[in-house]
Motif scaffolding. Structure first.
Motif, PDB file in Angstrom:
ATOM      1  N   HIS A 141      15.815  67.265  44.521  1.00  0.00           N
ATOM      2  CA  HIS A 141      14.644  66.592  45.082  1.00  0.00           C
ATOM      3  C   HIS A 141      14.659  65.082  44.827  1.00  0.00           C
ATOM      4  O   HIS A 141      13.703  64.381  45.155  1.00  0.00           O
ATOM      5  CB  HIS A 141      13.354  67.193  44.511  1.00  0.00           C
ATOM      6  CG  HIS A 141      12.987  68.517  45.107  1.00  0.00           C
ATOM      7  ND1 HIS A 141      13.625  69.693  44.760  1.00  0.00           N
ATOM      8  CD2 HIS A 141      12.053  68.847  46.047  1.00  0.00           C
ATOM      9  CE1 HIS A 141      13.083  70.694  45.446  1.00  0.00           C
ATOM     10  NE2 HIS A 141      12.132  70.214  46.227  1.00  0.00           N
ATOM     11  N   GLY A 142      15.729  64.586  44.196  1.00  0.00           N
ATOM     12  CA  GLY A 142      15.874  63.144  44.000  1.00  0.00           C
ATOM     13  C   GLY A 142      14.919  62.546  42.977  1.00  0.00           C
ATOM     14  O   GLY A 142      14.582  61.355  43.058  1.00  0.00           O
ATOM     15  N   LEU A 143      14.503  63.352  41.987  1.00  0.00           N
ATOM     16  CA  LEU A 143      13.544  62.858  40.984  1.00  0.00           C
ATOM     17  C   LEU A 143      14.188  62.601  39.626  1.00  0.00           C
ATOM     18  O   LEU A 143      13.494  62.309  38.653  1.00  0.00           O
ATOM     19  CB  LEU A 143      12.387  63.868  40.817  1.00  0.00           C
ATOM     20  CG  LEU A 143      11.567  64.170  42.080  1.00  0.00           C
ATOM     21  CD1 LEU A 143      10.512  65.232  41.785  1.00  0.00           C
ATOM     22  CD2 LEU A 143      10.898  62.907  42.602  1.00  0.00           C
ATOM     23  N   ILE A 144      15.501  62.697  39.563  1.00  0.00           N
ATOM     24  CA  ILE A 144      16.199  62.556  38.283  1.00  0.00           C
ATOM     25  C   ILE A 144      16.083  61.146  37.711  1.00  0.00           C
ATOM     26  O   ILE A 144      16.261  60.940  36.505  1.00  0.00           O
ATOM     27  CB  ILE A 144      17.696  62.949  38.438  1.00  0.00           C
ATOM     28  CG1 ILE A 144      18.369  63.104  37.056  1.00  0.00           C
ATOM     29  CG2 ILE A 144      18.437  61.935  39.308  1.00  0.00           C
ATOM     30  CD1 ILE A 144      17.827  64.199  36.211  1.00  0.00           C
ATOM     31  N   THR A 145      15.757  60.173  38.521  1.00  0.00           N
ATOM     32  CA  THR A 145      15.658  58.789  38.026  1.00  0.00           C
ATOM     33  C   THR A 145      14.310  58.502  37.363  1.00  0.00           C
ATOM     34  O   THR A 145      14.159  57.465  36.711  1.00  0.00           O
ATOM     35  CB  THR A 145      15.861  57.791  39.186  1.00  0.00           C
ATOM     36  OG1 THR A 145      14.881  58.050  40.188  1.00  0.00           O
ATOM     37  CG2 THR A 145      17.253  57.917  39.780  1.00  0.00           C
ATOM     38  N   LEU A 146      13.353  59.383  37.516  1.00  0.00           N
ATOM     39  CA  LEU A 146      12.018  59.144  36.970  1.00  0.00           C
ATOM     40  C   LEU A 146      11.995  59.390  35.456  1.00  0.00           C
ATOM     41  O   LEU A 146      12.426  60.446  34.976  1.00  0.00           O
ATOM     42  CB  LEU A 146      10.981  60.034  37.651  1.00  0.00           C
ATOM     43  CG  LEU A 146      10.800  59.831  39.160  1.00  0.00           C
ATOM     44  CD1 LEU A 146       9.806  60.830  39.723  1.00  0.00           C
ATOM     45  CD2 LEU A 146      10.325  58.404  39.443  1.00  0.00           C
ATOM     46  N   ALA A 147      11.492  58.423  34.698  1.00  0.00           N
ATOM     47  CA  ALA A 147      11.468  58.518  33.230  1.00  0.00           C
ATOM     48  C   ALA A 147      10.677  59.723  32.764  1.00  0.00           C
ATOM     49  O   ALA A 147      11.058  60.412  31.806  1.00  0.00           O
ATOM     50  CB  ALA A 147      10.873  57.239  32.644  1.00  0.00           C
ATOM     51  N   TYR A 148       9.542  59.995  33.446  1.00  0.00           N
ATOM     52  CA  TYR A 148       8.675  61.113  33.089  1.00  0.00           C
ATOM     53  C   TYR A 148       9.449  62.430  33.121  1.00  0.00           C
ATOM     54  O   TYR A 148       9.345  63.268  32.226  1.00  0.00           O
ATOM     55  CB  TYR A 148       7.505  61.135  34.079  1.00  0.00           C
ATOM     56  CG  TYR A 148       6.341  62.028  33.714  1.00  0.00           C
ATOM     57  CD1 TYR A 148       5.818  62.047  32.425  1.00  0.00           C
ATOM     58  CD2 TYR A 148       5.736  62.832  34.677  1.00  0.00           C
ATOM     59  CE1 TYR A 148       4.734  62.851  32.118  1.00  0.00           C
ATOM     60  CE2 TYR A 148       4.646  63.636  34.380  1.00  0.00           C
ATOM     61  CZ  TYR A 148       4.157  63.645  33.090  1.00  0.00           C
ATOM     62  OH  TYR A 148       3.092  64.442  32.774  1.00  0.00           O
ATOM     63  N   VAL A 149      10.257  62.614  34.152  1.00  0.00           N
ATOM     64  CA  VAL A 149      11.041  63.840  34.320  1.00  0.00           C
ATOM     65  C   VAL A 149      12.194  63.882  33.325  1.00  0.00           C
ATOM     66  O   VAL A 149      12.485  64.918  32.723  1.00  0.00           O
ATOM     67  CB  VAL A 149      11.561  63.960  35.769  1.00  0.00           C
ATOM     68  CG1 VAL A 149      12.453  65.183  35.930  1.00  0.00           C
ATOM     69  CG2 VAL A 149      10.390  64.019  36.741  1.00  0.00           C
ATOM     70  N   ASP A 177      11.672  53.719  26.994  1.00  0.00           N
ATOM     71  CA  ASP A 177      10.385  53.420  26.379  1.00  0.00           C
ATOM     72  C   ASP A 177      10.238  54.213  25.086  1.00  0.00           C
ATOM     73  O   ASP A 177      11.129  54.986  24.704  1.00  0.00           O
ATOM     74  CB  ASP A 177       9.235  53.705  27.355  1.00  0.00           C
ATOM     75  CG  ASP A 177       9.185  55.169  27.776  1.00  0.00           C
ATOM     76  OD1 ASP A 177       9.950  55.986  27.227  1.00  0.00           O
ATOM     77  OD2 ASP A 177       8.372  55.500  28.657  1.00  0.00           O
ATOM     78  N   VAL A 178       9.101  54.044  24.415  1.00  0.00           N
ATOM     79  CA  VAL A 178       8.894  54.683  23.114  1.00  0.00           C
ATOM     80  C   VAL A 178       8.881  56.208  23.247  1.00  0.00           C
ATOM     81  O   VAL A 178       9.300  56.921  22.330  1.00  0.00           O
ATOM     82  CB  VAL A 178       7.593  54.166  22.461  1.00  0.00           C
ATOM     83  CG1 VAL A 178       6.356  54.619  23.231  1.00  0.00           C
ATOM     84  CG2 VAL A 178       7.492  54.614  21.011  1.00  0.00           C
ATOM     85  N   VAL A 179       8.425  56.721  24.405  1.00  0.00           N
ATOM     86  CA  VAL A 179       8.378  58.178  24.596  1.00  0.00           C
ATOM     87  C   VAL A 179       9.791  58.765  24.588  1.00  0.00           C
ATOM     88  O   VAL A 179      10.049  59.795  23.958  1.00  0.00           O
ATOM     89  CB  VAL A 179       7.644  58.534  25.908  1.00  0.00           C
ATOM     90  CG1 VAL A 179       7.643  60.047  26.129  1.00  0.00           C
ATOM     91  CG2 VAL A 179       6.216  58.004  25.890  1.00  0.00           C
ATOM     92  N   ALA A 180      10.714  58.096  25.287  1.00  0.00           N
ATOM     93  CA  ALA A 180      12.107  58.570  25.333  1.00  0.00           C
ATOM     94  C   ALA A 180      12.710  58.606  23.926  1.00  0.00           C
ATOM     95  O   ALA A 180      13.373  59.573  23.538  1.00  0.00           O
ATOM     96  CB  ALA A 180      12.930  57.680  26.251  1.00  0.00           C
ATOM     97  N   TRP A 181      12.483  57.555  23.160  1.00  0.00           N
ATOM     98  CA  TRP A 181      12.995  57.519  21.780  1.00  0.00           C
ATOM     99  C   TRP A 181      12.344  58.604  20.934  1.00  0.00           C
ATOM    100  O   TRP A 181      13.020  59.268  20.121  1.00  0.00           O
ATOM    101  CB  TRP A 181      12.742  56.140  21.170  1.00  0.00           C
ATOM    102  CG  TRP A 181      13.668  55.074  21.662  1.00  0.00           C
ATOM    103  CD1 TRP A 181      13.422  54.134  22.609  1.00  0.00           C
ATOM    104  CD2 TRP A 181      15.014  54.844  21.217  1.00  0.00           C
ATOM    105  NE1 TRP A 181      14.520  53.322  22.792  1.00  0.00           N
ATOM    106  CE2 TRP A 181      15.522  53.730  21.956  1.00  0.00           C
ATOM    107  CE3 TRP A 181      15.848  55.456  20.291  1.00  0.00           C
ATOM    108  CZ2 TRP A 181      16.808  53.235  21.774  1.00  0.00           C
ATOM    109  CZ3 TRP A 181      17.147  54.962  20.111  1.00  0.00           C
ATOM    110  CH2 TRP A 181      17.609  53.872  20.854  1.00  0.00           C
TER     111      TRP A 181
END
Length: 584
Positions: A141-149, A177-181
């Protein structure tokens, strides 16, 4: 607005229903729902979605489903409300099923909310197989670039035990961002890779990302698990610099970190500096005192907490009952247990009952303890039977211990500790053939005893010792110090407690006791640490009675504070005494 005679419309209801949801009081939402029907807006798609969301947030998924099923039209927001609702109410398999319906509906295309929610459901279910399928759909669906996903994908792989897959995704994120870390730091902790968790925390700081309360709490948890006081104090410095020192969540983690690193004084200092203490802060301090054998302080803190109007939680009572157990307060323990249901509207769990069995067992009331187990309103688990087996070991009741061990072999056949306890009980009674039979049973069931080891930190380096260890560069000096220590403690009246020796040959029993890992660590600490500095030793198993006796003598002879953290608790030795009062 209602009193002035102005009629609400669909926009009014779509605005007020989220407010009802945020009160978490379902009656508020039900009253608005009645008005929705009265004014004829129950078929509006936006109002219907808001109703589903409201019921879900108020933990009433039956009503949420009923509203959803009655909706004549549904859009992606409606479907997402159901997926998120099931997720929030921990009905993970239902969330997955609703997501599959969305995927099967050609008129709807799932978005980042759909994917992130179902990935969280997979993570909590430990379903890596379906999680990987969702990963494929994300790419499709092309959403792999979204940080949230991406963050949800990393979280799913971490919780399912595929940490390397999470790392691969993490490396593809350009602007982290801090969430990813935080996901990576938490993932390391979930996979028991505490050192790597600290490394990720410091890497985040070096990239200029400001940590939040989740970052600090997780990094402190990792430091506590490593018992790395230096690491923990460095994180404390960062907390002060970034202004999180008054955050109750971070402060609670600081208390736990200092306590697990053997520094109860600083743990209490942090506790005293908290202005608005909640139940988590109080429980962290109570747990700290309990781990360090300060049972009187546990009871005192608990009573202070009640006087301040703070309602204790499940863990608070575990700590209080454990403190009663380790000080022989039988009547007080039962009073606190009864107060859970009578005063605090809380049902005791297996951990609370295990504490009561331990309490009766330590007091030598084994028959009463067994009757208590048989009368429990819930099925006794391994913690309850394990407490009774430990009591049988302490008081030499082989007959009861054998029966209890058989139950534990059925409940947790892979736990080596139960086999070792029963084997040692047979050995102490001189029944070596039965002891060897238990050891053979371990081999048949492919159960391996975890090798004991102790470790001590010196100049930012951790030195690990095993029994009879001769791998260290200063081995000769260590064994010379052990010989000196043996001579000094014998002058003070030490007598070897050979029942703790594994060797079955009598003349070698006393000698083997002197090569236990914690004694080797103690000798190394006496050689290397500055005079007067506390000696902090960590052990992965329960410390034995003979080592406990030697530590007491050593603390008096060398005028040193010796802190031993074993698998169960802390022992603080000073002036020839231990904080556990020899009752552990």
């Amino acid at each position: 607005m209602r009193r002035t005679g102005v009629y609400p419309n669909q926009f009014t209801f779509s605005a007020i229903l989220p407010a009802c949801a945020n009160t978490f009081i379902v009656v508020h939402g039900e009253q608005i729902h009645c008005l929705v029907r009265k004014h004829g807006f129950d078929t509006d798609i936006f109002v219907g979605s808001a109703l589903v969301d409201m019921y879900a947030k108020c933990s009433d998924m039956i009503s949420a489903e009923r509203v959803f099923d009655e909706m004549p039209d549904r859009n992606l927001v409606s479907w997402n409300s159901m997926i998120v609702g099931f997720l929030q109410n921990k009905l993970y398999d239902r969330a997955v099923r609703v997501f599959m319906q969305v995927v099967g509906d050609k008129s709807i295309s799932p978005d980042q909310v759909s994917f992130s929610s179902v990935l969280s459901a997979c993570a909590n279910m430990g379903s890596s197989y379906f999680g990987r399928q969702v990963h494929g759909l994300v790419v499709k669906h092309g959403l792999i670039t979204l940080a949230y996903v991406k963050n949800s994908l990393m979280d799913m792989y971490c919780k399912c035990g595929f940490f390397e897959d999470a790392v691969k995704i993490f490396r593809t994120i350009g602007d982290r961002d801090v969430v990813a870390w935080n996901v990576m730091v938490t993932g390391c902790v979930q996979n028991d890779n505490f050192e790597e968790a600290c490394n990720y925390f410091w890497a985040m700081r070096s990239e200029g990302i400001s940590p939040d309360e989740a970052s600090f709490s997780t990094a402190l948890h990792a430091s506590a698990s490593l018992a790395q006081l230096n690491q923990g104090t460095l994180i404390h410095d960062q907390i002060i610099k970034t202004g999180f020192v008054m955050n109750t969540c971070v402060a609670s983690s600081l208390i736990t970190m200092y306590a697990k690193c053997g520094n109860l004084v600083d743990a209490y200092r942090v506790f005293e500096e908290i202005e608005d203490r909640n139940v988590v802060c109080w429980t962290a301090m109570i747990a700290a005192c309990q781990q360090h054998g300060c049972a009187d302080q546990v009871i005192e803190l608990f009573e202070d907490m009640l006087r301040e109007g703070i309602k204790p939680d499940y863990i608070t009572f575990v700590c209080v009952l454990s403190a009663c157990s380790h000080t022989g307060r039988v009547e007080e323990g039962f009073a606190y247990l009864n107060s859970m249901t009578k005063l605090h509207d809380m049902s005791p769990g297996a951990e609370h009952y295990a504490c009561m069995v331990d309490l009766l067992g330590r007091a030598g009331r084994l028959d009463e303890a067994k009757r208590f187990v048989e009368a429990m309103p819930i099925k006794p688990d391994s913690s309850v039977w394990g407490a009774l087996l430990g009591a049988c070991r302490n008081h030499g009741n082989l007959e009861m211990g054998r029966d209890v061990a058989q139950k534990l072999f059925e409940i947790e056949p892979d736990n080596s500790g139960n086999y070792v306890l029963l084997s040692n009980m047979y050995t102490r009674c001189g029944r070596l053939e039965e002891a060897n039979e238990v050891r053979r049973l371990m081999g048949v069931n492919k159960v391996r005893k975890e090798p004991g080891c102790s470790w001590i930190d010196f100049k930012n380096t951790t030195f690990v010792f095993t029994a009879h260890d001769r791998s260290h560069s200063r081995t000769d000096e260590i064994y010379e110090m052990l010989a000196k220590l043996e001579e000094l403690v014998k002058k003070k009246g030490y007598v070897a407690e050979t029942q703790f020796a594994i060797n079955s040959v009598e003349e070698y029993k006393e000698r083997s006791l002197w090569y236990h890992s914690e004694k080797l660590a103690l000798a190394f600490g006496l050689l290397t640490l500055p005079v007067g500095a506390p000696i902090r030793i960590k052990k992965n198993l329960r410390t034995c009675g003979d080592c406990h006796t030697v530590m007491k003598f050593a603390s008096e002879i060398f005028e040193r504070e010796i802190i031993v953290r074993d698998i169960n608790r802390f022992h603080r030795f000073a002036d020839g005494l231990c904080s556990c009062r020899d009752y552990w």
